[in-house]
Scaffold this motif. Structure first.
Motif, PDB file in Angstrom:
ATOM      1  N   GLY A 269     101.044  50.537 140.138  1.00 27.61           N
ATOM      2  CA  GLY A 269     101.167  51.905 140.625  1.00 27.61           C
ATOM      3  C   GLY A 269     100.298  52.870 139.875  1.00 27.61           C
ATOM      4  O   GLY A 269      99.587  53.671 140.476  1.00 27.61           O
ATOM      5  N   TYR A 270     100.337  52.818 138.548  1.00 27.61           N
ATOM      6  CA  TYR A 270      99.604  53.791 137.754  1.00 27.61           C
ATOM      7  C   TYR A 270      98.108  53.605 137.882  1.00 27.61           C
ATOM      8  O   TYR A 270      97.349  54.557 138.036  1.00 27.61           O
ATOM      9  N   SER A 271      97.660  52.342 137.786  1.00 30.02           N
ATOM     10  CA  SER A 271      96.211  52.137 137.822  1.00 30.02           C
ATOM     11  C   SER A 271      95.653  52.492 139.189  1.00 30.02           C
ATOM     12  O   SER A 271      94.571  53.081 139.284  1.00 30.02           O
ATOM     13  N   THR A 272      96.421  52.157 140.266  1.00 30.36           N
ATOM     14  CA  THR A 272      95.955  52.539 141.592  1.00 30.36           C
ATOM     15  C   THR A 272      95.835  54.046 141.685  1.00 30.36           C
ATOM     16  O   THR A 272      94.870  54.570 142.230  1.00 30.36           O
TER      17      THR A 272
END
Lengths: 687, 185
Positions: A269-272
């Motif tokens: 979620g965060y990297s996307t």
């Protein structure tokens, strides 16, 4: 580090690849692991060519222009050696690919509102765009359904209305009182009567092609053609339902493919968010500011959820017990609220069905069920939202819970309305009671009960439409004008409206479910719904661009698309259950409609089957018999098991490949470390 | 097109057509020319060596408000400073167009986010990216937590920073990447 400034010019066919390279192909002399520059594999076969005849992988490589030119020249010199069969196959696949691409382009061009949707997606994001895509899907579905019904039911009815050769069988004498049905309007009518009739579906609207009661059970029996209108009516409705099911399932399949391709819910979620959230196409200060706020808000939300999860995991036993009992109590309160809403709908419907009349006050009474349903659908989710604040779930769980409650409320309130109508029509299912014993239905209150049900669905549709328009004019535009021009703090606190996607989508699903339920009793309802949805599209578009600000919270579009289609499917099943029950269990009205002389609507099909020739009759009986159905069922189970096994194999392959990727990374790291060790060891030995 | 002047030789047109149509080609060339009409000749058949400074590129309406415009120009320019020739200009808009394949876009996105040009996206690169994305409005703690989470999620070879393979593997799972890494011109 000094990089070479010159770039050598290339002569035809010659490539110089010395230390003077372009930016993209520089080998960085850094000591970390090598980043492989994009290579071009000279020895690879070129079996597939792109649609324009150029090798496809050339476009994919970030090579300088001159190098690409040179590669292409060399490739054109290469002549692949292939057999006749292979070259034929390749040319056929090329033609097919070109045809598919062109047909896809044509479809995309023909699809309505393409540019508008593009603009909406650019300004407001994928979540809002998914609402409009869903709306467009429903418009197209309704329009195609209208064409179906018009072609098979409406047009033959109009054509055969005035032609001779209809046969109408007579009923037995002792049921004469069941056949009393006089929907003709009174001769002395006030001038606004037409307007009232338009809104309630009574008066001049009642005995028209709009409602079931107008259609006759004509059977054309000419020499050239025979057309059985009752059969056409029933089978067209059945086919309409199957057609809608197929469209929804196909669309769900397309959405699932997207979801599976990206591994379901965004695990990264965060990297996307960090790497793919920024839209490079944004222009203008305002849009970029909004996007930056958006991203910041999302990151903060995700971090907040993480924090709440940590807090929840660290509660003591006593606190956990207290939290769960609080939640159970609040759920009871929510169920109580929903139950109260259902009771109110039940009472309102009963009251409204027992009144008839023609002036304005009775208009309110006629619309009472619709008003109560709409009010309940607004009030109860609002209260549930306030209650959910006390439940202290994480933000994503809160959203999902609110959606589930809203869906339950909307669909079951429609079910309560139908149940109340059924109560009235069949005297609570007890056909021996006083009012229902003569005609198997309550003929005094409902001389033509199908038309009455159709009128209720018609009123629901009209009221829904009026509500949307009224809310837009009376609430959204004034709110925006207030926020823009009034400097008071309250206005700034409330702020401009946000386009809330889930509630709007549920409204669409509700409208479509009403249309499905009413399709058997009001054949023109899909046409009315098409027009209604088209107008709603333009209204929502205007309100979006004029009154709304882009949402702080973006709506995850891919997994929610699937959820919306699932809810639509739920509404469809509710309508199917109602249809099957009405066609099979309730006695059709004897005074009106195409099924007036049958004991149930479905019996027109077996009766017509008797008229077929012996062989086709036997064939159809065989298809319905157990000798055919049980092996078919077993075969379907086998196919289902096979597909489930295939799906699990693919899932295992995907996870295997993922772990292999991870292993490769670790192997590389290990090897680099070993090389360093060996290097330092050999260097140490030299000294 | 009313202008019958030849801008490119047929060979040049052919080379440039990788990824564009001829009309789009000509449109991009006119955009490039209009940035500095006195510097860019209309006749490119003699392959002149013209380089536009970064300030002109960065003032284009499509790039003006993009927080990453400087990195974009640096990545696609030959000298690494943001001064672009016509080739660089065309490459840039070709990679950022809707027809560029996913791998190509992932490659260039990785280079854009790699601020110190060391072929790895390390923590400092991530912090700079985050600050540009949120206009420096996140607190220190939040930035640190998000960077840790990002590296946790995407770092497959466990070296504390993202290599190109990690980045590409993560991009595969992002459905929106192709549509967001796209400049409409």
């Amino acid at each position: 580090m000094s990089w070479a400034r010159e770039r050598q010019t290339l002569d035809a066919g010659q490539i110089h690849y010395g230390p003077h390279q372009s930016l993209r192909l520089r080998e960085r002399p850094s000591n970390s692991a090598v980043q492989r520059p994009p290579q071009f594999n000279w020895n690879a076969d070129q079996p597939e060519e792109g649609a324009k005849g150029r090798p496809r992988n050339l476009k994919e490589l970030p090579l300088p222009m001159e190098l690409k030119k040179a590669i292409r020249q060399v490739q054109q010199m290469k002549v692949p050696v292939m057999s006749n069969w292979q070259s034929w196959k390749i040319s056929k696949s090329k033609t097919m690919k070109r045809f598919l691409e062109e047909s896809r382009e044509v479809l995309a061009y023909v699809a309505p509102w393409r540019r508008t949707l593009h603009k909406i997606g650019g300004h407001f994001g994928g979540g809002v765009q998914s609402y409009f895509l869903f709306l467009r899907f429903l418009v197209v579905l309704n329009f195609l359904s209208f064409l179906l019904i018009a072609g098979f039911v409406l047009a033959p009815s109009i054509v055969f209305q005035s032609s001779p050769g209809n046969s109408e069988t007579q009923n037995s004498i002792d049921q004469i009182e069941c056949m009393i049905y006089s929907p003709e309007p009174q001769s002395l009518s006030v001038f606004y009567q037409y307007f009232l009739d338009l809104l309630t579906g009574m008066g001049f609207m009642e005995y028209s092609y709009l409602f079931y009661g107008f259609y006759n059970n004509t059977e054309m029996m000419n020499l050239q053609l025979s057309y059985n209108i009752p059969m056409a009516y029933l089978l067209t409705t059945a086919f309409y339902f199957i057609f809608c099911l197929i469209c929804i399932v196909l669309r769900m399949g397309a959405v699932i493919r997207d979801v599976v391709k990206t591994g379901g819910r965004a695990v990264g979620g965060y990297s996307t968010l960090v790497f793919t959230a920024w839209d490079y196409g944004l222009q203008g200060n305002r849009a970029t500011n909004l996007k930056q706020n958006n991203i910041r808000y999302q990151l903060q939300m995700d971090l907040e959820e993480e924090r709440i999860r940590k807090v929840a995991a660290s509660l003591t036993m006593a606190q956990t017990v207290r939290l769960y009992s609080l939640r159970a109590f609040l759920n009871l309160v929510v169920f109580g609220l929903i139950g109260a809403a259902f009771y109110a709908i039940f009472k309102a419907t009963q009251f409204s069905q027992s009144q008839t009349g023609g002036d304005f006050l009775d208009l309110i009474v006629q619309y009472l069920p619709s008003i109560v349903i709409t009010a309940a659908n607004f009030l109860v989710p609002f209260l549930c939202d306030k209650i959910a604040l006390l439940e202290r779930h994480s933000p994503s769980t809160t959203v999902i819970l609110a959606l589930l409650r809203a869906v339950f409320l909307r669909l079951v309130s429609l079910g309560v309305l139908l149940f109340t109508l059924w109560n009235g029509i069949t005297c609570n299912g007890v056909t021996e009671s006083a009012a229902c014993s003569v005609c198997q239905y309550n003929h005094k209150q409902y001389p033509c009960w199908e038309t009455r049900v159709g009128q209720e669905m018609y009123k629901l549709t009209v009221f829904d439409f009026i509500t949307v328009i009224a809310v837009m004019i009376l609430v959204e535009f004034p709110r925006r004008m207030l926020v823009d021009h009034c400097p008071c703090k309250l206005a700034q606190f409330v702020g401009r409206q946000e386009f809330v996607v889930p509630q709007n989508v549920l409204g669409l699903v509700y409208g479509q479910t009403v249309v499905w339920t009413g399709a058997l009793f009001c054949p023109l309802l899909p046409a009315i719904n098409t027009i209604k949805f088209i107008i709603i599209f333009y209204c929502r578009k205007i309100t979006l661009f004029q009154n709304c600000r882009p949402a702080d919270r973006t709506f995850r579009s891919n997994s929610s698309n699937f959820f919306f289609l699932l809810v639509l499917l739920l509404g469809w099943s509710l309508a199917t259950v109602a249809l099957i029950y009405a066609a099979v269990m309730i006695h059709p009205s004897m005074g009106c409609g195409p099924f007036r002389f049958l004991s149930m609507m479905w019996s027109v099909v077996p009766d017509s089957l008797q008229l077929l020739s012996n062989s086709s009759r036997d064939f159809l009986y065989f298809m319905g018999s157990q000798a055919f159905c049980i092996p078919l069922f077993v075969l379907l189970c086998v196919v289902l098991c096979y597909i489930a096994a295939l799906a699990s194999i693919y899932g295992k392959t995907v996870s295997l490949l993922q772990s292999q990727l991870k292993m490769e990374g670790r192997d590389k790291q290990f090897l680099v470390k070993r090389i360093k060790e060996l290097n330092s060891a050999s260097r140490g030995k030299k000294r | 097109m009313g202008n019958k002047q030849t801008i490119f030789t047929p060979q040049q047109l052919d080379a440039y057509q990788v990824g564009h149509s001829a009309r789009r080609e000509a449109g991009l060339f006119y955009r490039y020319h209009n940035l500095a009409p006195q510097l860019v000749p209309l006749d490119y058949t003699s392959k002149p060596d013209v380089k536009l400074p970064y300030e002109l590129i960065g003032s284009m309406p499509e790039l003006k408000d993009n927080p990453f415009r400087q990195r974009i120009a640096q990545v696609f320019s030959e000298d690494g400073e943001g001064n672009m020739t016509l080739d660089d200009f065309l490459d840039m808009f070709s990679a950022l167009s809707e027809m560029a394949p996913r791998d190509l876009k992932a490659y260039y996105a990785f280079k854009i986010y790699d601020f110190n040009d060391d072929d790895y996206i390390c923590k400092s690169d991530l912090e700079k990216t985050l600050n540009k994305l949120t206009r420096n409005e996140l607190t220190e703690d939040e930035v640190r937590m998000v960077c840790e989470k990002v590296i946790d999620e995407s770092d497959l070879d466990n070296d504390g920073r993202l290599s190109l393979e990690d980045f590409q593997h993560m991009i595969v799972r992002a459905p929106d990447f192709l549509s967001t890494f796209h400049i409409r011109i």
